[in-house]
Scaffold this motif. Structure first.
Motif, PDB file in Angstrom:
ATOM      1  N   PHE A 269      48.447  34.757  53.981  1.00 12.37           N
ATOM      2  CA  PHE A 269      49.022  34.202  53.652  1.00 12.37           C
ATOM      3  C   PHE A 269      49.811  34.946  52.943  1.00 12.37           C
ATOM      4  O   PHE A 269      51.315  36.093  52.917  1.00 12.37           O
ATOM      5  CB  PHE A 269      49.882  32.788  53.745  1.00 12.37           C
ATOM      6  CG  PHE A 269      51.260  33.335  54.330  1.00 12.37           C
ATOM      7  CD1 PHE A 269      51.915  33.325  55.504  1.00 12.37           C
ATOM      8  CD2 PHE A 269      51.945  32.577  53.272  1.00 12.37           C
ATOM      9  CE1 PHE A 269      52.927  33.377  55.974  1.00 12.37           C
ATOM     10  CE2 PHE A 269      53.200  32.657  53.414  1.00 12.37           C
ATOM     11  CZ  PHE A 269      54.325  33.180  54.710  1.00 12.37           C
ATOM     12  N   SER A 270      49.242  34.827  51.485  1.00 10.21           N
ATOM     13  CA  SER A 270      49.841  36.235  50.339  1.00 10.21           C
ATOM     14  C   SER A 270      49.789  37.250  50.845  1.00 10.21           C
ATOM     15  O   SER A 270      50.429  37.703  50.441  1.00 10.21           O
ATOM     16  CB  SER A 270      50.088  35.303  49.516  1.00 10.21           C
ATOM     17  OG  SER A 270      49.413  34.261  48.629  1.00 10.21           O
ATOM     18  N   MET A 271      48.655  38.119  51.396  1.00 10.48           N
ATOM     19  CA  MET A 271      48.240  38.953  51.190  1.00 10.48           C
ATOM     20  C   MET A 271      49.567  39.821  52.682  1.00 10.48           C
ATOM     21  O   MET A 271      49.875  40.931  52.490  1.00 10.48           O
ATOM     22  CB  MET A 271      46.739  39.894  51.818  1.00 10.48           C
ATOM     23  CG  MET A 271      46.108  39.036  50.662  1.00 10.48           C
ATOM     24  SD  MET A 271      45.865  41.124  50.060  1.00 10.48           S
ATOM     25  CE  MET A 271      44.382  41.241  50.720  1.00 10.48           C
ATOM     26  N   ALA A 272      49.598  38.520  53.443  1.00 16.61           N
ATOM     27  CA  ALA A 272      50.289  39.243  54.314  1.00 16.61           C
ATOM     28  C   ALA A 272      51.936  39.592  54.039  1.00 16.61           C
ATOM     29  O   ALA A 272      52.856  40.635  54.673  1.00 16.61           O
ATOM     30  CB  ALA A 272      49.881  38.262  55.758  1.00 16.61           C
ATOM     31  N   GLN A 273      52.493  38.883  53.441  1.00 17.95           N
ATOM     32  CA  GLN A 273      53.290  38.861  52.913  1.00 17.95           C
ATOM     33  C   GLN A 273      53.717  39.763  51.796  1.00 17.95           C
ATOM     34  O   GLN A 273      54.865  40.770  51.757  1.00 17.95           O
ATOM     35  CB  GLN A 273      54.440  37.364  51.966  1.00 17.95           C
ATOM     36  CG  GLN A 273      54.112  36.352  52.828  1.00 17.95           C
ATOM     37  CD  GLN A 273      56.131  36.406  53.424  1.00 17.95           C
ATOM     38  OE1 GLN A 273      56.052  37.166  53.902  1.00 17.95           O
ATOM     39  NE2 GLN A 273      56.098  35.569  53.805  1.00 17.95           N
ATOM     40  N   LEU A 292      52.524  45.726  42.613  1.00 13.86           N
ATOM     41  CA  LEU A 292      51.343  45.418  43.932  1.00 13.86           C
ATOM     42  C   LEU A 292      50.465  45.712  43.293  1.00 13.86           C
ATOM     43  O   LEU A 292      49.547  44.544  43.754  1.00 13.86           O
ATOM     44  CB  LEU A 292      51.531  46.403  44.727  1.00 13.86           C
ATOM     45  CG  LEU A 292      51.060  47.152  45.862  1.00 13.86           C
ATOM     46  CD1 LEU A 292      50.833  45.885  46.876  1.00 13.86           C
ATOM     47  CD2 LEU A 292      50.682  48.497  46.883  1.00 13.86           C
ATOM     48  N   PHE A 293      49.748  46.140  42.557  1.00 20.98           N
ATOM     49  CA  PHE A 293      48.855  45.920  41.822  1.00 20.98           C
ATOM     50  C   PHE A 293      48.558  44.366  40.751  1.00 20.98           C
ATOM     51  O   PHE A 293      47.771  44.130  41.142  1.00 20.98           O
ATOM     52  CB  PHE A 293      48.662  47.253  40.470  1.00 20.98           C
ATOM     53  CG  PHE A 293      47.515  47.052  39.499  1.00 20.98           C
ATOM     54  CD1 PHE A 293      45.542  47.662  39.784  1.00 20.98           C
ATOM     55  CD2 PHE A 293      47.419  46.459  38.690  1.00 20.98           C
ATOM     56  CE1 PHE A 293      45.254  46.871  39.495  1.00 20.98           C
ATOM     57  CE2 PHE A 293      46.788  46.069  37.323  1.00 20.98           C
ATOM     58  CZ  PHE A 293      44.959  46.824  37.644  1.00 20.98           C
ATOM     59  N   LYS A 298      45.372  38.996  41.208  1.00 20.93           N
ATOM     60  CA  LYS A 298      46.237  37.556  41.395  1.00 20.93           C
ATOM     61  C   LYS A 298      45.436  37.534  42.006  1.00 20.93           C
ATOM     62  O   LYS A 298      44.636  35.459  42.237  1.00 20.93           O
ATOM     63  CB  LYS A 298      47.210  37.109  41.103  1.00 20.93           C
ATOM     64  CG  LYS A 298      48.479  37.337  39.811  1.00 20.93           C
ATOM     65  CD  LYS A 298      49.880  36.603  40.243  1.00 20.93           C
ATOM     66  CE  LYS A 298      50.829  37.362  38.384  1.00 20.93           C
ATOM     67  NZ  LYS A 298      52.113  37.409  39.401  1.00 20.93           N
ATOM     68  N   ILE A 299      45.179  37.658  43.753  1.00 23.61           N
ATOM     69  CA  ILE A 299      44.626  36.957  45.375  1.00 23.61           C
ATOM     70  C   ILE A 299      43.190  37.739  44.510  1.00 23.61           C
ATOM     71  O   ILE A 299      42.601  37.117  44.378  1.00 23.61           O
ATOM     72  CB  ILE A 299      45.282  38.039  46.309  1.00 23.61           C
ATOM     73  CG1 ILE A 299      46.816  37.230  45.990  1.00 23.61           C
ATOM     74  CG2 ILE A 299      44.694  37.624  47.216  1.00 23.61           C
ATOM     75  CD1 ILE A 299      47.242  38.580  47.574  1.00 23.61           C
ATOM     76  N   SER A 303      40.768  34.393  45.119  1.00 24.09           N
ATOM     77  CA  SER A 303      39.704  34.464  45.697  1.00 24.09           C
ATOM     78  C   SER A 303      38.383  33.970  45.152  1.00 24.09           C
ATOM     79  O   SER A 303      37.226  34.109  45.954  1.00 24.09           O
ATOM     80  CB  SER A 303      39.949  36.329  46.161  1.00 24.09           C
ATOM     81  OG  SER A 303      41.013  36.608  47.102  1.00 24.09           O
ATOM     82  N   ASP A 304      38.027  34.805  44.188  1.00 26.74           N
ATOM     83  CA  ASP A 304      36.403  34.731  43.368  1.00 26.74           C
ATOM     84  C   ASP A 304      36.428  32.572  43.408  1.00 26.74           C
ATOM     85  O   ASP A 304      34.938  32.751  42.877  1.00 26.74           O
ATOM     86  CB  ASP A 304      36.699  35.022  42.288  1.00 26.74           C
ATOM     87  CG  ASP A 304      36.834  36.066  42.233  1.00 26.74           C
ATOM     88  OD1 ASP A 304      36.160  37.237  42.583  1.00 26.74           O
ATOM     89  OD2 ASP A 304      37.066  37.425  40.715  1.00 26.74           O
TER      90      ASP A 304
END
Length: 317
Positions: A269-273, A292-293, A298-299, A303-304
């Motif tokens: 959802f964070s990626m989509a936003q 953006l970078f 952070k994502i 994810s790790d």
């Protein structure tokens, strides 16, 4: 002027003999040709290389690539001029294009990119683009960012390629608008201010990366462009973010089914936003590449911590 330019290029790049490139590619055989492109795989001194055959003015692309050095940008090692053609010699990206991995039936029916790999690729691309926008002597806009121009090495790390349309920008005022009458590119990745009015700013690359992120999330192809209901961009905005219903659950229907629900929905959802902000119609509402970078970093770090399938890809095709 050209001779001075040539001398400076020779200092940083190898000038290959045409005969050596012929041997490397088995005389540019169809077997070594990569799909229907003008790029050939070759082997030179035990190393795999990619050779791009070009006609016309290539000074701009060579001039840019000889000045930049980044692990997420495909490295140009040298060139050769022969019979009015220029042969650009690049490092070899073992796993081909991101477009193939997301859209090719061959990969969709066998192995697929896992969640962490997709986030890593998005981060790698943002890293390269942030370097181009902020940390080169002369900042550049790529202008042709798309999944077919994102190549993957043996470890599935992304490398940006194809700088034929790249343009330099003023380092002091990157917000200053530039215009062009020659609007070139794939409609699926074009920012509206560019496709309609020829406006050129670094926000072009932000928009295109937003579309790439949507492709990484959905597995769908943006290259067809168009304005139909099936268009990736309009389908995402109207089908996922707008209207009634639970946005996160609607997002599940948008996510690439080949991921088999093996991804963290909150991070998706964070990626989509983030992608939605990148493809905002108003270029001033889009984030900077550095913003953006940082968000993608952070994502990626979060994810790790997510336990994903141990069967993620670890080798080439």
């Amino acid at each position: 002027m050209i001779s001075q330019w040539f001398r400076s290029v020779v200092k940083s790049l190898t000038v290959y003999k045409f005969e050596d490139l012929q041997i490397a590619t088995e005389n540019f055989s169809q077997y070594n040709r990569i799909k229907v492109s003008t790029v050939y795989k070759g082997s030179l001194k035990g190393d795999n290389i990619a050779i791009k055959v070009m006609q016309g003015d290539v000074f701009s692309e060579i001039n840019i690539l000889q000045k930049i050095n980044h692990s997420n940008i495909l490295k140009l090692s040298g060139f050769c001029g022969h019979d009015s053609k220029t042969y650009l010699v690049y490092e070899w990206a073992e796993n081909g294009s991101l477009s193939d991995w997301l859209h090719s039936k061959q990969h969709q029916t066998s192995i697929t990119l896992q969640w962490n790999q997709r986030v890593q690729i998005a981060y790698d691309v943002a890293n390269a683009m942030n370097y181009l926008h902020k940390y080169t002597t002369t900042p550049y806009i790529h202008k042709n960012l798309k999944t077919s121009n994102i190549l993957l090495d043996a470890n599935f790390r992304a490398k940006i390629s194809n700088f034929g349309l790249a343009r330099s920008v003023d380092k002091c005022d990157q917000s200053e608008l530039q215009w062009t009458w020659n609007v070139v590119g794939n409609p699926g990745y074009m920012a509206p201010e560019y496709s309609k009015n020829g406006v050129v700013t670094p926000k072009l690359d932000i928009f295109a990366l937003g579309v790439v992120i949507l492709e990484l999330l959905s597995g769908r192809d943006a290259a067809t462009g168009g304005t139909s209901e099936d268009d990736l961009l309009s389908g995402f905005i109207t089908g996922v973010l707008e209207g009634v219903g639970n946005t996160r659950e609607k997002l599940r229907g948008f996510i690439d089914p080949s991921l088999r629900n093996e991804y963290p929905l909150d991070l998706a959802f964070s990626m989509a936003q983030l992608a939605r902000n990148c493809v905002d119609y108003d270029l001033n509402a889009r984030p900077s590449m550095s913003e953006l970078f940082i968000t993608l970093l952070k994502i990626l770090q979060l994810s790790d911590w997510y336990p994903y399938d141990s069967m993620s890809i670890s080798s080439g095709r």
